[in-house]
Design a protein around this motif. Sequence first.
Motif, PDB file in Angstrom:
ATOM      1  N   VAL A   1      -3.742   6.924  -0.157  1.00 40.69           N
ATOM      2  CA  VAL A   1      -3.841   5.663   0.342  1.00 40.69           C
ATOM      3  C   VAL A   1      -5.112   5.017   0.085  1.00 40.69           C
ATOM      4  CG1 VAL A   1      -3.888   4.418   2.535  1.00 40.69           C
ATOM      5  CG2 VAL A   1      -2.375   6.397   2.317  1.00 40.69           C
ATOM      6  N   ALA A   2      -6.183   5.659  -0.022  1.00 39.68           N
ATOM      7  CA  ALA A   2      -7.743   5.275  -0.333  1.00 39.68           C
ATOM      8  C   ALA A   2      -7.554   4.648  -1.972  1.00 39.68           C
ATOM      9  CB  ALA A   2      -8.568   6.254  -0.363  1.00 39.68           C
ATOM     10  N   ASP A   3      -6.850   5.438  -2.789  1.00 42.69           N
ATOM     11  CA  ASP A   3      -6.687   4.806  -4.015  1.00 42.69           C
ATOM     12  C   ASP A   3      -5.804   3.726  -4.116  1.00 42.69           C
ATOM     13  OD1 ASP A   3      -6.868   5.293  -7.170  1.00 42.69           O
ATOM     14  OD2 ASP A   3      -5.016   5.947  -7.152  1.00 42.69           O
ATOM     15  N   ALA A   4      -4.736   3.554  -3.280  1.00 43.96           N
ATOM     16  CA  ALA A   4      -3.986   2.631  -3.370  1.00 43.96           C
ATOM     17  C   ALA A   4      -4.615   1.295  -3.176  1.00 43.96           C
ATOM     18  CB  ALA A   4      -2.720   2.897  -2.417  1.00 43.96           C
TER      19      ALA A   4
ATOM     20  N   VAL B   1       0.839  -1.284   0.191  1.00 42.37           N
ATOM     21  CA  VAL B   1      -0.037   0.104   0.033  1.00 42.37           C
ATOM     22  C   VAL B   1       0.938   1.252   0.030  1.00 42.37           C
ATOM     23  CG1 VAL B   1      -1.610   1.165   1.275  1.00 42.37           C
ATOM     24  CG2 VAL B   1      -2.023  -1.116   0.938  1.00 42.37           C
ATOM     25  N   ALA B   2       2.036   1.219   0.779  1.00 47.88           N
ATOM     26  CA  ALA B   2       2.650   2.484   0.858  1.00 47.88           C
ATOM     27  C   ALA B   2       3.331   2.636  -0.620  1.00 47.88           C
ATOM     28  CB  ALA B   2       4.070   2.317   1.846  1.00 47.88           C
ATOM     29  N   SER B   3       3.898   1.566  -1.186  1.00 42.38           N
ATOM     30  CA  SER B   3       4.389   1.803  -2.576  1.00 42.38           C
ATOM     31  C   SER B   3       3.557   2.272  -3.589  1.00 42.38           C
ATOM     32  CB  SER B   3       5.040   0.502  -2.869  1.00 42.38           C
ATOM     33  OG  SER B   3       5.656   0.418  -4.167  1.00 42.38           O
ATOM     34  N   LYS B   4       2.210   1.525  -3.531  1.00 42.48           N
ATOM     35  CA  LYS B   4       1.355   2.186  -4.517  1.00 42.48           C
ATOM     36  C   LYS B   4       0.847   3.528  -4.111  1.00 42.48           C
ATOM     37  CE  LYS B   4      -2.722   0.822  -6.882  1.00 42.48           C
ATOM     38  NZ  LYS B   4      -4.051   0.064  -7.171  1.00 42.48           N
ATOM     39  N   ALA B   5       0.822   3.900  -2.963  1.00 37.17           N
ATOM     40  CA  ALA B   5       0.583   5.232  -2.633  1.00 37.17           C
ATOM     41  C   ALA B   5       1.546   6.373  -2.471  1.00 37.17           C
ATOM     42  CB  ALA B   5      -0.130   5.256  -1.147  1.00 37.17           C
ATOM     43  N   SER B   6       2.589   6.001  -2.869  1.00 33.08           N
ATOM     44  CA  SER B   6       4.060   6.747  -2.711  1.00 33.08           C
ATOM     45  C   SER B   6       4.164   7.303  -1.634  1.00 33.08           C
ATOM     46  CB  SER B   6       3.824   7.826  -3.869  1.00 33.08           C
ATOM     47  OG  SER B   6       3.934   7.119  -5.323  1.00 33.08           O
ATOM     48  N   VAL B   7       4.015   6.756  -0.453  1.00 31.32           N
ATOM     49  CA  VAL B   7       3.815   7.219   0.927  1.00 31.32           C
ATOM     50  C   VAL B   7       5.259   6.208   1.704  1.00 31.32           C
ATOM     51  CG1 VAL B   7       3.042   7.378   3.100  1.00 31.32           C
ATOM     52  CG2 VAL B   7       1.667   7.766   1.115  1.00 31.32           C
ATOM     53  N   ALA B   8       5.956   6.927   2.285  1.00 36.03           N
ATOM     54  CA  ALA B   8       6.796   6.138   3.074  1.00 36.03           C
ATOM     55  C   ALA B   8       6.227   4.980   4.113  1.00 36.03           C
ATOM     56  CB  ALA B   8       7.859   7.002   4.037  1.00 36.03           C
ATOM     57  N   LEU B   9       6.999   3.869   3.807  1.00 34.42           N
ATOM     58  CA  LEU B   9       6.517   2.813   4.877  1.00 34.42           C
ATOM     59  C   LEU B   9       6.331   3.168   6.262  1.00 34.42           C
ATOM     60  CD1 LEU B   9       5.781  -0.371   5.090  1.00 34.42           C
ATOM     61  CD2 LEU B   9       8.197  -0.503   5.234  1.00 34.42           C
TER      62      LEU B   9
ATOM     63  N   GLU C   1      -1.379   4.286  10.485  1.00 32.78           N
ATOM     64  CA  GLU C   1      -2.349   3.251  10.821  1.00 32.78           C
ATOM     65  C   GLU C   1      -2.380   3.330  12.473  1.00 32.78           C
ATOM     66  OE1 GLU C   1      -1.662  -0.332   8.992  1.00 32.78           O
ATOM     67  OE2 GLU C   1      -2.301   0.145   7.147  1.00 32.78           O
ATOM     68  N   ARG C   2      -1.030   3.479  13.064  1.00 32.24           N
ATOM     69  CA  ARG C   2      -0.929   3.358  14.451  1.00 32.24           C
ATOM     70  C   ARG C   2      -1.610   4.644  15.193  1.00 32.24           C
ATOM     71  NH1 ARG C   2       4.446   2.539  15.927  1.00 32.24           N
ATOM     72  NH2 ARG C   2       4.877   2.957  13.597  1.00 32.24           N
ATOM     73  N   GLY C   3      -2.209   5.542  14.488  1.00 32.20           N
ATOM     74  CA  GLY C   3      -2.819   6.733  14.939  1.00 32.20           C
ATOM     75  C   GLY C   3      -1.713   7.839  15.684  1.00 32.20           C
TER      76      GLY C   3
END
Length: 102
Positions: A55-58, A26-34, A41-43
């Motif tokens: 992230v929604a798109d991913a 998901v991080a890769s597809k969203a181009s967001v750092a893991l 996700e952990r708030g």
Amino acid sequence: MILVRQEIGDVLRDFRLQKGRTLRQVASKASVALGYLSEVERGQKEASSEILASVADALDTPISVIMREVGDRLAVIEGIDTFPDTVPDDFGAAYDPGFLVR
């Protein structure tokens, strides 16, 4: 105290797991750092609307579906038993007495 970022993170994680995707995928597809996505996700981090949209798109999930789930969870925490499916015509009147006069 209700932390919206915690609910958003929980919902994103739940959708990711339902789709059978790893955090890395998901991080890769969203181009967001893991690491950043993990913190979201952990708030622990607040995600911008741009990050949430990526992230929604991913996750192949409309952002409206994600935010609806967040809203429903917050309503449960707040003790609201029923949630309207539509916004009442006079909704703004509670916040602006001149709402219906315009």
